[in-house]
Design a protein around this motif. Structure first.
Motif, PDB file in Angstrom:
ATOM      1  N   HIS A 171       0.864  -1.180   0.000  1.00  0.00           N
ATOM      2  CA  HIS A 171       0.000   0.000   0.000  1.00  0.00           C
ATOM      3  C   HIS A 171       0.905   1.236   0.000  1.00  0.00           C
ATOM      4  O   HIS A 171       1.914   1.278   0.704  1.00  0.00           O
ATOM      5  CB  HIS A 171      -0.890  -0.024   1.247  1.00  0.00           C
ATOM      6  CG  HIS A 171      -1.997   0.974   1.256  1.00  0.00           C
ATOM      7  ND1 HIS A 171      -1.779   2.333   1.330  1.00  0.00           N
ATOM      8  CD2 HIS A 171      -3.345   0.812   1.210  1.00  0.00           C
ATOM      9  CE1 HIS A 171      -2.947   2.960   1.336  1.00  0.00           C
ATOM     10  NE2 HIS A 171      -3.914   2.058   1.257  1.00  0.00           N
TER      11      HIS A 171
ATOM     12  N   ASN B 185      -0.165   3.101   3.656  1.00  0.00           N
ATOM     13  CA  ASN B 185      -0.278   2.298   4.888  1.00  0.00           C
ATOM     14  C   ASN B 185       0.876   1.297   4.922  1.00  0.00           C
ATOM     15  O   ASN B 185       0.896   0.336   4.153  1.00  0.00           O
ATOM     16  CB  ASN B 185      -1.617   1.561   4.925  1.00  0.00           C
ATOM     17  CG  ASN B 185      -1.849   0.821   6.242  1.00  0.00           C
ATOM     18  OD1 ASN B 185      -0.904   0.435   6.926  1.00  0.00           O
ATOM     19  ND2 ASN B 185      -3.111   0.611   6.593  1.00  0.00           N
TER      20      ASN B 185
ATOM     21  N   ASP C 139      -1.634  -8.245   6.441  1.00  0.00           N
ATOM     22  CA  ASP C 139      -1.473  -7.195   7.439  1.00  0.00           C
ATOM     23  C   ASP C 139      -0.287  -7.560   8.333  1.00  0.00           C
ATOM     24  O   ASP C 139      -0.348  -8.547   9.083  1.00  0.00           O
ATOM     25  CB  ASP C 139      -2.755  -7.065   8.269  1.00  0.00           C
ATOM     26  CG  ASP C 139      -2.738  -5.867   9.208  1.00  0.00           C
ATOM     27  OD1 ASP C 139      -1.656  -5.513   9.711  1.00  0.00           O
ATOM     28  OD2 ASP C 139      -3.809  -5.288   9.450  1.00  0.00           O
TER      29      ASP C 139
ATOM     30  N   TRP D 177      -0.935  -1.637  -6.780  1.00  0.00           N
ATOM     31  CA  TRP D 177      -1.880  -0.971  -5.874  1.00  0.00           C
ATOM     32  C   TRP D 177      -1.865   0.511  -6.232  1.00  0.00           C
ATOM     33  O   TRP D 177      -0.806   1.138  -6.247  1.00  0.00           O
ATOM     34  CB  TRP D 177      -1.433  -1.179  -4.429  1.00  0.00           C
ATOM     35  CG  TRP D 177      -2.532  -1.076  -3.416  1.00  0.00           C
ATOM     36  CD1 TRP D 177      -3.585  -0.208  -3.432  1.00  0.00           C
ATOM     37  CD2 TRP D 177      -2.708  -1.890  -2.239  1.00  0.00           C
ATOM     38  NE1 TRP D 177      -4.391  -0.409  -2.350  1.00  0.00           N
ATOM     39  CE2 TRP D 177      -3.884  -1.440  -1.598  1.00  0.00           C
ATOM     40  CE3 TRP D 177      -1.979  -2.927  -1.669  1.00  0.00           C
ATOM     41  CZ2 TRP D 177      -4.344  -1.996  -0.400  1.00  0.00           C
ATOM     42  CZ3 TRP D 177      -2.431  -3.486  -0.487  1.00  0.00           C
ATOM     43  CH2 TRP D 177      -3.599  -3.030   0.143  1.00  0.00           C
TER      44      TRP D 177
ATOM     45  N   ASN E 228      -7.000   3.078  -3.226  1.00  0.00           N
ATOM     46  CA  ASN E 228      -8.389   2.650  -3.349  1.00  0.00           C
ATOM     47  C   ASN E 228      -8.600   1.386  -4.182  1.00  0.00           C
ATOM     48  O   ASN E 228      -9.627   0.716  -4.043  1.00  0.00           O
ATOM     49  CB  ASN E 228      -9.231   3.779  -3.953  1.00  0.00           C
ATOM     50  CG  ASN E 228      -9.327   4.971  -3.025  1.00  0.00           C
ATOM     51  OD1 ASN E 228      -9.257   4.831  -1.806  1.00  0.00           O
ATOM     52  ND2 ASN E 228      -9.467   6.163  -3.588  1.00  0.00           N
ATOM     53  N   THR E 229      -7.650   1.066  -5.062  1.00  0.00           N
ATOM     54  CA  THR E 229      -7.863  -0.032  -6.005  1.00  0.00           C
ATOM     55  C   THR E 229      -6.606  -0.869  -6.168  1.00  0.00           C
ATOM     56  O   THR E 229      -5.496  -0.336  -6.207  1.00  0.00           O
ATOM     57  CB  THR E 229      -8.277   0.512  -7.392  1.00  0.00           C
ATOM     58  OG1 THR E 229      -9.303   1.493  -7.238  1.00  0.00           O
ATOM     59  CG2 THR E 229      -8.773  -0.604  -8.301  1.00  0.00           C
TER      60      THR E 229
ATOM     61  N   ASP F  79     -11.755  -3.412  -5.485  1.00  0.00           N
ATOM     62  CA  ASP F  79     -11.961  -2.341  -4.512  1.00  0.00           C
ATOM     63  C   ASP F  79     -11.156  -2.683  -3.260  1.00  0.00           C
ATOM     64  O   ASP F  79     -11.422  -3.706  -2.597  1.00  0.00           O
ATOM     65  CB  ASP F  79     -13.454  -2.231  -4.184  1.00  0.00           C
ATOM     66  CG  ASP F  79     -13.773  -1.053  -3.268  1.00  0.00           C
ATOM     67  OD1 ASP F  79     -13.005  -0.804  -2.316  1.00  0.00           O
ATOM     68  OD2 ASP F  79     -14.800  -0.395  -3.492  1.00  0.00           O
ATOM     69  N   ALA F  80     -10.181  -1.856  -2.918  1.00  0.00           N
ATOM     70  CA  ALA F  80      -9.264  -2.169  -1.822  1.00  0.00           C
ATOM     71  C   ALA F  80      -9.840  -1.859  -0.443  1.00  0.00           C
ATOM     72  O   ALA F  80      -9.187  -2.116   0.569  1.00  0.00           O
ATOM     73  CB  ALA F  80      -7.945  -1.426  -2.022  1.00  0.00           C
ATOM     74  N   ARG F  81     -11.048  -1.314  -0.397  1.00  0.00           N
ATOM     75  CA  ARG F  81     -11.694  -1.088   0.900  1.00  0.00           C
ATOM     76  C   ARG F  81     -12.677  -2.212   1.218  1.00  0.00           C
ATOM     77  O   ARG F  81     -12.761  -2.673   2.350  1.00  0.00           O
ATOM     78  CB  ARG F  81     -12.413   0.270   0.891  1.00  0.00           C
ATOM     79  CG  ARG F  81     -11.440   1.462   0.848  1.00  0.00           C
ATOM     80  CD  ARG F  81     -12.108   2.722   0.380  1.00  0.00           C
ATOM     81  NE  ARG F  81     -12.516   2.622  -1.033  1.00  0.00           N
ATOM     82  CZ  ARG F  81     -12.979   3.650  -1.744  1.00  0.00           C
ATOM     83  NH1 ARG F  81     -13.088   4.841  -1.180  1.00  0.00           N
ATOM     84  NH2 ARG F  81     -13.318   3.496  -3.004  1.00  0.00           N
ATOM     85  N   MET F  82     -13.400  -2.655   0.183  1.00  0.00           N
ATOM     86  CA  MET F  82     -14.384  -3.726   0.370  1.00  0.00           C
ATOM     87  C   MET F  82     -13.826  -5.100  -0.017  1.00  0.00           C
ATOM     88  O   MET F  82     -14.409  -6.133   0.312  1.00  0.00           O
ATOM     89  CB  MET F  82     -15.621  -3.441  -0.492  1.00  0.00           C
ATOM     90  CG  MET F  82     -16.277  -2.106  -0.198  1.00  0.00           C
ATOM     91  SD  MET F  82     -16.935  -1.996   1.469  1.00  0.00           S
ATOM     92  CE  MET F  82     -18.257  -3.200   1.373  1.00  0.00           C
ATOM     93  N   TYR F  83     -12.683  -5.103  -0.730  1.00  0.00           N
ATOM     94  CA  TYR F  83     -12.070  -6.330  -1.250  1.00  0.00           C
ATOM     95  C   TYR F  83     -13.044  -7.108  -2.136  1.00  0.00           C
ATOM     96  O   TYR F  83     -13.168  -8.326  -2.046  1.00  0.00           O
ATOM     97  CB  TYR F  83     -11.524  -7.200  -0.112  1.00  0.00           C
ATOM     98  CG  TYR F  83     -10.482  -6.485   0.712  1.00  0.00           C
ATOM     99  CD1 TYR F  83      -9.357  -5.919   0.104  1.00  0.00           C
ATOM    100  CD2 TYR F  83     -10.624  -6.355   2.089  1.00  0.00           C
ATOM    101  CE1 TYR F  83      -8.406  -5.244   0.859  1.00  0.00           C
ATOM    102  CE2 TYR F  83      -9.661  -5.679   2.848  1.00  0.00           C
ATOM    103  CZ  TYR F  83      -8.563  -5.133   2.227  1.00  0.00           C
ATOM    104  OH  TYR F  83      -7.628  -4.463   2.973  1.00  0.00           O
TER     105      TYR F  83
END
Length: 331
Positions: free
Chosen positions: A82, A85, A102, A123, A128-129, A143-147
């Motif tokens: 990321h 992050n 993670d 990434w 976001n994607t 979608d990198a928030r909802m996977y």
């Protein structure tokens, strides 16, 4: 201006004379396919044919192995952190999945199933994607928030590598005809096709400052492009084999490129002058500059000394200070 440019190249040459130490680390039990630094530079990750992802932490002058992620059912072919992050990275695998890892929890918070054997992953800089390309030239946007899969795009040509620009609003693909296809994002409308090389265009990398991108080709040439004008401003001809990997330094001043040549070339971007080279013993397919230091991580197709058919699974880092030389100059 010429004297300033010359002094810059000389400065880098002097730096690497005093920072030429290479340190090698056992990372995997099979070939290392991909390496990358977290955005804060505290961790280095490697992905391997052995289906695992290994995480190292960087102390002042060494790497320490922290832990190994397991879960993929096939080779880990490429990884990407990321951009903002430092605890999250994603991996593309031949097992038809994308996994997000993670490093804080040492767990896999998401697995996304895709339609084919994945080879390339990137990434978006805005976080976001995630985009992943497979062997059938299908690119999947996650979608990198909802996977969740947001879109899929099938291409009628050989897709070799994919990347966003630094603003995350343009999507670049290199192909087997030596072209760069540029699509708008998120609507994926073709904006331009740039003929970059006469043969296969293999890899692409963006300058962290947003001024340039570089491409590497099967013709053994590296091309440097102005992002806004889409004009080639410089070429590097020093390799003899297809260019497999590219990496810009954190400040955009240096460009490293690697191939099956037994050397990694480090050039000053603004002049093309070679400021250092890293001698290797086998083909190099992945390289990565540290995000704030002149440390270059890389992995080669090395074999173990007692069995030349077995991959070493090692990675290396070039650019540590030569303490013996330092002590000579600083008694």
């Amino acid at each position: 201006m010429t004297n300033w440019v010359s002094s810059q190249a000389d400065k880098f040459k002097e730096h690497f004379k005093k920072h030429d130490v290479i340190k090698e680390y056992q990372a995997h039990t099979a070939k290392v396919h991909s390496i990358g630094w977290s955005c804060d530079g505290k961790r280095l990750a490697s992905g391997s044919f052995d289906k695992t992802v290994t995480i190292f932490t960087l102390d002042r002058d060494r790497l320490n192995k922290e832990f190994t992620f397991k879960g993929h059912g096939g080779s880990v072919d490429q990884l990407c952190w990321h951009a903002k992050n430092p605890e999250l990275l994603c991996t593309a695998s031949g097992d038809k999945t994308v996994r997000v890892w993670d490093t804080r929890t040492q767990k896999c918070p998401a697995t996304v199933h895709t339609k084919g054997e994945n080879m390339y992953i990137t990434w978006a800089p805005d976080g976001n994607t995630i985009a992943v390309g497979n062997k059938e030239d299908l690119v999947t946007f996650i979608d990198a928030r909802m996977y969740k899969i947001r879109a899929e795009q099938q291409f009628a040509f050989e897709v070799n590598e994919i990347s966003w620009n630094n603003d995350s609003n343009l999507f670049f693909l290199t192909n087997g005809q030596g072209c760069i296809h540029i699509l708008s994002y998120p609507d994926l409308e073709l904006q331009k096709i740039v003929k970059a090389h006469p043969v296969t265009c293999i890899c692409i990398e963006f300058d962290p400052l947003g001024r340039y991108f570089a491409t590497g080709s099967a013709d053994a040439v590296v091309s440097l492009w102005d992002v806004h004008e889409l004009a080639c401003i410089r070429t590097f001809y020093r390799l003899d084999w297809p260019v497999r990997a590219l990496s810009f330094s954190h400040d955009g001043n240096l460009l490293a490129f690697a191939s099956e040549d037994l050397v990694i070339d480090i050039a000053e971007v603004e002049t093309g002058i070679k400021v250092a080279d890293v001698v290797v013993e086998a083909a190099t397919f992945t390289i990565a500059w540290h995000p704030s230091q002149y440390l270059l991580a890389y992995a080669c197709d090395d074999k173990v000394a007692y069995d030349r058919k077995k991959d070493s699974g090692n990675l290396k880092v070039f650019g540590f200070q030569n303490d013996k030389l330092f002590n000579v100059f600083n008694p």
